[in-house]
Design an enzyme around this catalytic site. Structure first.
Site, PDB file in Angstrom:
ATOM      1  N   SER B 122       9.593  89.321   4.135  1.00  0.00           N
ATOM      2  CA  SER B 122      10.650  89.034   3.331  1.00  0.00           C
ATOM      3  C   SER B 122      10.372  88.408   2.492  1.00  0.00           C
ATOM      4  O   SER B 122      10.725  88.643   1.212  1.00  0.00           O
ATOM      5  CB  SER B 122      11.799  89.183   4.015  1.00  0.00           C
ATOM      6  OG  SER B 122      11.903  88.073   4.201  1.00  0.00           O
ATOM      7  N   LYS B 159      14.996  82.374   4.350  1.00  0.00           N
ATOM      8  CA  LYS B 159      15.821  83.247   3.140  1.00  0.00           C
ATOM      9  C   LYS B 159      16.456  82.323   1.925  1.00  0.00           C
ATOM     10  O   LYS B 159      16.608  80.825   2.197  1.00  0.00           O
ATOM     11  CB  LYS B 159      17.075  83.911   3.736  1.00  0.00           C
ATOM     12  CG  LYS B 159      16.208  85.414   4.358  1.00  0.00           C
ATOM     13  CD  LYS B 159      17.455  86.321   4.860  1.00  0.00           C
ATOM     14  CE  LYS B 159      16.747  87.438   5.802  1.00  0.00           C
ATOM     15  NZ  LYS B 159      15.742  87.357   5.266  1.00  0.00           N
TER      16      LYS B 159
END
Lengths: 207, 207
Positions: B122, B159
């Site tokens: 990701s 993230k």
DNA sequence: AAATTTACCATACATATGTATGGTATTTTA
DNA sequence: TAAAATACCATACATATGTATGGTAAATTT
């Protein structure tokens, strides 16, 4: 960085640097004396005083193994010293250079590697950016596809290495830049080392 | 990694780790004794024997400041120990987790940071890849746009952080993955720290 | 219940360690 | 040419350092 070191002072400082980089432990006076064959620690003591006076180290009084390097960030020194690695060629900006580097005097960093700071955009497709620190090992053989640091005339570049029949090619990842083709007999060319790692600080990076 | 340490042995080992990470210099027996208020070095000596017997350190006989950490690569230990950071939640694979991490027991690495190994895709648009090591500082406040390590239920994720009016959003760089939206009152959520750097080994990487 | 481990104490020892002082000879700088 | 820096030597000193030995009390394991 203050005054110049003498040859012997430089050798002693290099030994201290090596010890710190390899064993992560500064040497004692006795260990330095032993390495250089001095018959007493006072000789080392006086050399250390000089090296400290010239600003290259700091000594924590009374503390065993108390020598601390006073480089800018423990890895780099202000002036580029590629000459020591690439046989006397000073580092200048190569005409087409998209990657230029600032070399450390500390020629062997973790084991036998040293660090370079990347400048330029040609490696961005390899996810290496301006400001990234690359770790270079001069004792590894260049293999096709690996990133190498090379000196070409008076410039240092970081590119992918490909050995062809009668030449060596240095590729940028960024297709905007043409590969550099070096004939086997090209005089002022030298592979400095193989890139074994990269480090990127994100302290000041947002977005 | 051999047997479990007692509470006191663990505290002494943590102190040694701190000293090495902060000052790059292992402490002497006397320094350890001083820190813990022991009246003699023999007490420390016996604790070090136990810690060494259990496999966490190695002592170079007769050598001052001769304690060496025997972790796998000086930074990581085999088992993930997120529990120590995130209040007892063991690290498991989060259902949607595209990023999972292996935490070090060494909770504070260079100064007050620790290291994580990135797994998952990701972050690839942020040029962070599986196998990269990220350096995380738990004492920096999360700012919009910065990369953070967060614990969500039983998973750890890496993230980008965005604070909204009544929620926090965690974005992947890769648009294939939807942002995670966390309500302000969500119970099992915690920001572990801010990513301050990344390291990537290129030793085994070609092409 | 006995043995072991843990967690401290005290004392002692040989050597390591940083430091101080003084000396000699050569080289470099002013 | 005189002064200063360099590069070694020797000796001395207080303390730091790792180590060894022996002891006590409590907790844990067998």
């Amino acid at each position: 960085m203050a005054r110049e070191l003498t040859v012997i002072q430089r050798k002693i400082l290099d030994y201290i640097i090596d010890r710190i980089k390899i064993y992560n432990l500064p040497p004692t006076l006795a260990e330095i004396a032993g390495y250089f064959g001095y018959n007493n620690r006072a000789t080392v003591q006086q050399h250390l005083s000089a090296i400290e006076r010239k600003g290259y180290i700091h000594r924590n009084p009374k503390l065993s193994r108390g020598i601390v390097l006073t480089f800018e960030d423990k890895f780099f020194v202000p002036k580029p010293v590629l000459g020591e690695v690439a046989a006397g060629n000073p580092l200048t900006i190569y005409p087409d250079a998209i990657d230029t580097v600032a070399l450390p005097t500390v020629a062997k960093t973790p084991r036998d590697s040293f660090l370079l700071k990347v400048k330029g955009e040609s490696l961005k497709d390899a996810y290496i950016f301006t400001g990234d620190i690359i770790i270079v090992n001069p004792n590894i053989e260049a293999v096709n596809g690996k990133f190498v640091v090379a000196v070409l005339d008076d410039a240092a570049v970081v590119k992918r290495f490909y050995r062809e029949r009668s030449s060596i090619e240095l590729h940028s990842e960024n297709p905007e830049y043409e590969p550099i083709v070096i004939d086997k007999n090209y005089p002022n060319f030298k592979i400095v080392g193989v890139v074994v790692g990269i480090y990127r600080s994100m302290e000041k990076m947002v977005g």
